[in-house]
Design a protein around this motif. Structure first.
Motif, short mmCIF file in Angstrom:
data_model
loop_
_atom_site.label_atom_id
_atom_site.label_comp_id
_atom_site.label_asym_id
_atom_site.label_seq_id
_atom_site.Cartn_x
_atom_site.Cartn_y
_atom_site.Cartn_z
N PRO A 153 0.80 -1.23 0.00
CA PRO A 153 0.00 0.00 0.00
C PRO A 153 0.84 1.28 0.00
O PRO A 153 0.45 2.27 -0.61
CB PRO A 153 -0.83 -0.13 1.29
N SER A 154 2.00 1.26 0.67
CA SER A 154 2.85 2.45 0.71
C SER A 154 3.45 2.77 -0.66
O SER A 154 3.89 3.89 -0.91
CB SER A 154 3.98 2.26 1.73
N VAL A 155 3.45 1.78 -1.54
CA VAL A 155 3.97 1.97 -2.90
C VAL A 155 2.83 2.20 -3.90
O VAL A 155 2.85 3.12 -4.69
CB VAL A 155 4.82 0.75 -3.34
N ILE A 156 1.85 1.32 -3.82
CA ILE A 156 0.79 1.30 -4.83
C ILE A 156 -0.24 2.41 -4.61
O ILE A 156 -0.91 2.86 -5.54
CB ILE A 156 0.10 -0.08 -4.84
N GLY A 157 -0.41 2.83 -3.36
CA GLY A 157 -1.41 3.86 -3.07
C GLY A 157 -2.77 3.21 -2.85
O GLY A 157 -2.93 2.36 -1.99
N SER A 158 -3.73 3.58 -3.68
CA SER A 158 -5.11 3.12 -3.52
C SER A 158 -5.23 1.61 -3.71
O SER A 158 -4.68 1.05 -4.65
CB SER A 158 -6.02 3.83 -4.52
N GLU A 159 -5.97 0.97 -2.80
CA GLU A 159 -6.24 -0.46 -2.93
C GLU A 159 -7.08 -0.76 -4.16
O GLU A 159 -7.09 -1.88 -4.68
CB GLU A 159 -6.97 -0.94 -1.67
N ASP A 160 -7.78 0.27 -4.68
CA ASP A 160 -8.61 0.07 -5.87
C ASP A 160 -7.78 -0.42 -7.04
O ASP A 160 -8.28 -1.14 -7.92
CB ASP A 160 -9.31 1.38 -6.25
N ILE A 161 -6.51 -0.01 -7.11
CA ILE A 161 -5.65 -0.40 -8.22
C ILE A 161 -5.49 -1.92 -8.26
O ILE A 161 -5.51 -2.53 -9.33
CB ILE A 161 -4.27 0.29 -8.11
N ILE A 162 -5.35 -2.55 -7.10
CA ILE A 162 -5.21 -3.99 -7.04
C ILE A 162 -6.51 -4.66 -7.47
O ILE A 162 -6.52 -5.61 -8.26
CB ILE A 162 -4.82 -4.46 -5.63
N GLY A 163 -7.63 -4.17 -6.95
CA GLY A 163 -8.93 -4.71 -7.35
C GLY A 163 -9.17 -4.56 -8.84
O GLY A 163 -9.66 -5.48 -9.50
N ASN A 164 -8.79 -3.40 -9.38
CA ASN A 164 -8.96 -3.18 -10.82
C ASN A 164 -8.10 -4.14 -11.63
O ASN A 164 -8.51 -4.63 -12.69
CB ASN A 164 -8.57 -1.73 -11.18
N ALA A 165 -6.89 -4.40 -11.15
CA ALA A 165 -5.98 -5.31 -11.85
C ALA A 165 -6.55 -6.73 -11.86
O ALA A 165 -6.48 -7.45 -12.86
CB ALA A 165 -4.60 -5.30 -11.20
N TYR A 166 -7.13 -7.14 -10.74
CA TYR A 166 -7.74 -8.47 -10.65
C TYR A 166 -8.92 -8.57 -11.62
O TYR A 166 -9.07 -9.57 -12.34
CB TYR A 166 -8.19 -8.70 -9.22
N MET A 167 -9.74 -7.51 -11.66
CA MET A 167 -10.88 -7.48 -12.59
C MET A 167 -10.39 -7.52 -14.04
O MET A 167 -10.99 -8.18 -14.90
CB MET A 167 -11.71 -6.21 -12.36
N TYR A 168 -9.29 -6.82 -14.31
CA TYR A 168 -8.71 -6.80 -15.66
C TYR A 168 -8.35 -8.23 -16.08
O TYR A 168 -8.67 -8.67 -17.19
CB TYR A 168 -7.48 -5.91 -15.68
N LEU A 169 -7.67 -8.96 -15.18
CA LEU A 169 -7.28 -10.32 -15.51
C LEU A 169 -8.50 -11.22 -15.73
O LEU A 169 -8.55 -11.99 -16.70
CB LEU A 169 -6.44 -10.91 -14.37
N ILE A 170 -9.48 -11.12 -14.86
CA ILE A 170 -10.68 -11.96 -14.99
C ILE A 170 -11.37 -11.69 -16.32
O ILE A 170 -11.79 -12.61 -17.02
CB ILE A 170 -11.65 -11.71 -13.81
N GLU A 171 -11.46 -10.41 -16.70
CA GLU A 171 -12.12 -10.08 -17.96
C GLU A 171 -11.32 -10.61 -19.15
O GLU A 171 -11.91 -11.12 -20.12
CB GLU A 171 -12.32 -8.57 -18.09
#
Length: 507
Positions: A153-171
């Protein structure tokens, strides 16, 4: 990478990690390895970040730090981090090492993670013999060890980015899986449309009884405001899915979106509903779903003796389970206020027999609020057009809104898509309907009960929305005159050509 990676860089790095398995497994199989490994990496990076945060606050008091860490949203046992896996990536039995780590993580977090790794075996012969398997797993570890995939989190910032990446892969996986892709993922634009139509509010209980990987449920939840002073949505989420692997994806998806309090069950919603309170079905403010279209062998033989009496309006055909899901959803909506939004194939609107009986009952009881026709070829694995049915147990009018949005889409090579402007027009028209308006020529019509009764409860959209475009009249004399002019021009052109050909010695 010293700077924060962008969403596109993270997505690209994750997709490149799939190269470790391409040519060895189909994407429908290796998707679970990639998504599980991403989840493992996320847990490890968040744990590492939190540990270092406490260390800065407390100092080198490891015992006190560990006590505080044990009160976090999850716990990682000793030697269960991604760093430990990197240190041991040359282990002769690498697959077994990773399996033991995932088992320990499940054991330490049973209330939230029990079963999430159950369908994945990093020591499977499907990954090749021991030498090939170790090589592939080592490549996978090194792919996830890249700076672009630092999920701290201290690097990536918003947790939404991780969720978005997971959604990207699933799609991406759903897109490549053909018909099977539709079983675990609803295209985001469709989820967003349904979410905005449902208009969930703070405090709502929201359910998807056929939740797949959880994308639709999460998208609906994202319409709800955060709890004051937190980054948590002010709602409670529930879901069920019959596929164990897909259920595990949903559990991980919820966790990666910071929604790990979601209650997701594994089982057949029609034959074994598991969202139960006492001796009755749990009730929800919002119920949404994209059930399997026209499911065969859905359980019709047991419907007449259903414990929860969901089929008193009629038993759907044994080869078409669409209304089985619709009736379940309506029964689980809160009386007086509950709302239901469900995606269905068009046959649901007009097929006869018991389906007609069910439609009539739903209309007579004033539960059906809107029928929205969507463009064809929007969903993975099927080109047929679909519709959205909205039901409301607190409906204020006896009219039913019909919208024909079938012609408004962005064309694509493999798949069509609806965009923001198309979504906005549908949602705005529905909101106008709720205000007592909603009539839009060749697009939307408020049908009275009498109209629907006159049509014998056939809900086929063209019966209510006339989209016929009158063709422009043809001026026959003008066309004939133009043909004569073209004939004269053609004679002149031929004469000119013959002249040039003669000069060139061809005639």
């Amino acid at each position: 990478m010293s700077r924060k990676p962008t969403q596109d860089e993270i997505n690209a790095a994750l997709w490149a990690a799939c190269d470790s398995f391409r040519g060895t497994l189909d994407s429908s199989d290796y998707k679970n390895y990639i998504l599980n490994f991403m989840f493992l990496k996320y847990l490890s990076d968040v744990w590492k970040d939190k540990y270092e945060e406490y260390k800065k606050q407390i100092g080198d008091n490891d015992e006190l730090i560990r006590r505080k860490m044990n009160r976090e949203r999850f716990v990682l046992p000793d030697n269960c981090t991604f760093d430990y896996i990197v240190e041991n990536k040359h282990d002769a039995d690498l697959g077994t090492l990773i399996n033991k780590i995932t088992e320990k993580i499940e054991d330490e977090n049973k209330s939230k993670m029990e079963g999430v790794f159950k369908d994945i075996d990093f020591n499977s012969d499907r990954l090749g013999n021991t030498k090939d398997r170790n090589r592939r797993l080592k490549n996978l570890i090194e792919d996830f060890d890249k700076p672009q995939l630092n999920f701290r989190p201290s690097v990536i910032g918003s947790e939404d980015i991780i969720g978005n990446a997971y959604m990207y892969l699933i799609e991406r996986f759903a897109s490549g899986a053909g018909k099977k892709g539709g079983e675990f993922f609803t295209p985001h634009e469709i989820s967003l449309l349904l979410a905005k139509l449902m208009m969930p509010k703070a405090g709502d209980r929201i359910c998807d009884p056929t939740c797949g990987s959880g994308s639709l449920l999460i998208t609906v939840a994202e319409e709800v405001p955060f709890k004051p002073g937190t980054h948590l949505r002010d709602c409670s989420l529930y879901g069920q899915d019959s596929n164990g692997s897909t259920w595990a994806l949903a559990k991980m998806n919820m966790f990666l979106h910071g929604m790990d309090a979601a209650h997701i069950e594994w089982g057949d919603t029609i034959n074994q509903p598991l969202l139960i309170e006492g001796d009755h079905l749990m009730k929800f403010d919002i119920v949404v779903a994209n059930p399997p279209f026209s499911l065969d062998k859905w359980g019709a033989e047991r419907a007449a003796h259903d414990t929860y009496k969901r089929f008193l309006r009629g038993v759907p055909p044994k080869t078409k389970g669409d209304y089985a899901f619709v009736l379940h959803m309506i029964d689980t909506a809160v009386e007086g206020t509950g709302k239901v939004g469900v995606i269905v194939p068009h046959g649901v609107l007009f097929r006869g027999s018991s389906e007609r009986q069910i439609r009539e009952s739903l209309v007579r009881d004033n539960l059906l609020e809107a029928v929205i026709g969507l463009p064809s070829n929007l969903f993975f694995g099927t080109g047929i057009p679909a519709a959205i049915l909205l039901f409301n147990k607190g409906k204020k009018t006896t009219d039913v809104l019909f919208i024909d949005a079938s012609k408004e889409f962005e064309s694509g090579k493999k798949q069509n898509a609806i965009r923001e402007q198309h979504i906005s027009r549908i949602v705005d028209t529905y909101k106008e309907y709720l205000k007592g308006e909603g009539e839009v020529e060749k697009y939307a019509h408020r049908a009275s009960f009498e109209e629907i009764e006159k049509n014998e409860f056939n809900l086929n959209i063209p019966r209510y929305v006339d989209t016929f475009e009158k063709e422009e009249e043809i001026d026959i004399p003008a066309v004939q005159k133009r043909i004569e002019e073209l004939d004269e021009e053609l004679v002149k052109v031929k004469a000119e050509m013959n002249k040039y050909l003669k000069e060139l010695g061809y005639k």
